[in-house]
Write an enzyme that holds these catalytic residues in place. Structure first.
Site, PDB file in Angstrom:
ATOM      1  N   CYS A 220       1.078  -1.354   0.253  1.00 41.13           N
ATOM      2  CA  CYS A 220      -0.432   0.161  -0.069  1.00 41.13           C
ATOM      3  C   CYS A 220       0.477   1.726   0.315  1.00 41.13           C
ATOM      4  CB  CYS A 220      -0.730  -0.003   1.426  1.00 41.13           C
ATOM      5  SG  CYS A 220      -1.997  -1.602   0.892  1.00 41.13           S
TER       6      CYS A 220
ATOM      7  N   HIS B 238      -6.570   3.486   4.200  1.00 45.94           N
ATOM      8  CA  HIS B 238      -6.964   2.077   4.298  1.00 45.94           C
ATOM      9  C   HIS B 238      -8.325   1.965   5.074  1.00 45.94           C
ATOM     10  CE1 HIS B 238      -2.483   0.844   4.683  1.00 45.94           C
ATOM     11  NE2 HIS B 238      -2.852  -0.064   4.168  1.00 45.94           N
TER      12      HIS B 238
HETATM   13  N1  PCA Z   1      -3.535  -3.559   1.918  1.00 40.88           N
HETATM   14  C1  PCA Z   1      -2.002  -4.041   2.244  1.00 40.88           C
HETATM   15  C2  PCA Z   1      -1.141  -4.490   0.433  1.00 40.88           C
HETATM   16  C3  PCA Z   1      -2.437  -4.571   0.171  1.00 40.88           C
HETATM   17  C4  PCA Z   1      -4.238  -4.122   0.764  1.00 40.88           C
HETATM   18  O1  PCA Z   1      -4.633  -4.119   1.218  1.00 40.88           O
HETATM   19  C5  PCA Z   1      -1.303  -2.920   2.726  1.00 40.88           C
HETATM   20  O2  PCA Z   1      -1.433  -1.919   3.528  1.00 40.88           O
HETATM   21  O3  PCA Z   1       0.220  -3.567   2.288  1.00 40.88           O
END
Ligand code: PCA
Length: 222
Positions: A150, A172
């Site tokens: 991410c 997120h």
């Molecule tokens: N969350 C991960 C990578 C893909 C996702 O949905 C992250 O927080 O890095």
């Protein structure tokens, strides 16, 4: 005539052995959504990114260059976080605690060689978090998007768009209730898909309509 703004939303495919990723489940429900708020008409285009170092950046920047969006919001899952967290900053490092979907696990590798240490988002994050909370949905500003895929795409996005009049950033989202119930550590926070979708709708509307972020405390003491 009002220019129609294009909003690119991305979500990730499932990773770490999971069967579902709420980021893509939520974002795909907003594909084709268009709104017409206060002189700021927009349409949403949703794209799925692979949870893979490198390929995720190619997919995201490929969509940015093809669609030339006015706003880009990449969305990912942050299992265990209780709220929709609007990320403030992307840092120039990959440090993976788990493997990605291609078996890669980079440790302490820069995302862009000789790139700056970090980029701030250009989204009105305080206004976005406040507006989501006004709808009764938990939201807040987050000071770190982690060091996995991410943060990797977030940093590459901000680097790619530096100096351009495109607002961009990262959000997120929590686990879905069924993911939290199956998680070995109990209790674990979650949010329903309907709430996540509703929160992202508000996030998009504010990102489209607000040019200057509001001054509201959104920091952390640790
Ligand atoms: N969350 C991960 C990578 C893909 C996702 O949905 C992250 O927080 O890095």
């Amino acid at each position: 005539m009002i220019k129609m703004k294009t909003v690119l939303l991305t979500g990730f495919d499932p990773f770490d052995g999971a069967a579902i990723n709420p980021s893509w489940e939520a974002v795909r429900r907003l594909d084709g959504w268009s709104g017409d708020g206060e002189g700021a008409a927009f349409r949403v285009v949703a794209r799925e990114l692979p949870c893979v170092f490198g390929r995720s950046i190619e997919a995201l920047l490929g969509s940015v260059d093809a669609l030339r969006p006015d706003i880009v919001i990449a969305v990912g899952q942050a299992g265990g976080r209780p709220e929709i967290s609007i990320e403030r900053i992307a840092i120039n490092v990959d440090d993976a605690r788990i493997v990605d979907n291609a078996g890669q696990q980079p440790v302490d590798v820069p995302i862009v060689l000789d790139g700056p240490a970090a980029y701030f988002t250009t989204l009105p994050i305080k206004a976005m978090a406040a507006a989501i909370r006004e709808q009764g949905i938990q939201a807040g500003v987050s000071q770190t998007a982690g060091t996995f895929v991410c943060n990797h795409v977030f940093y590459a996005l901000m680097h790619h768009l530096r100096g351009l009049p495109v607002k961009a950033g990262f959000i997120h989202v929590p686990f879905l209730p069924e993911q939290a119930a199956a998680w070995p550590v109990q209790p674990t926070a979650s949010m329903t898909l309907d709430e996540i979708v509703a929160g992202l709708r508000v996030a998009v509307e504010v990102a489209v309509g607000v040019e200057l972020d509001v001054v509201l405390a959104g920091g952390a003491t640790h």
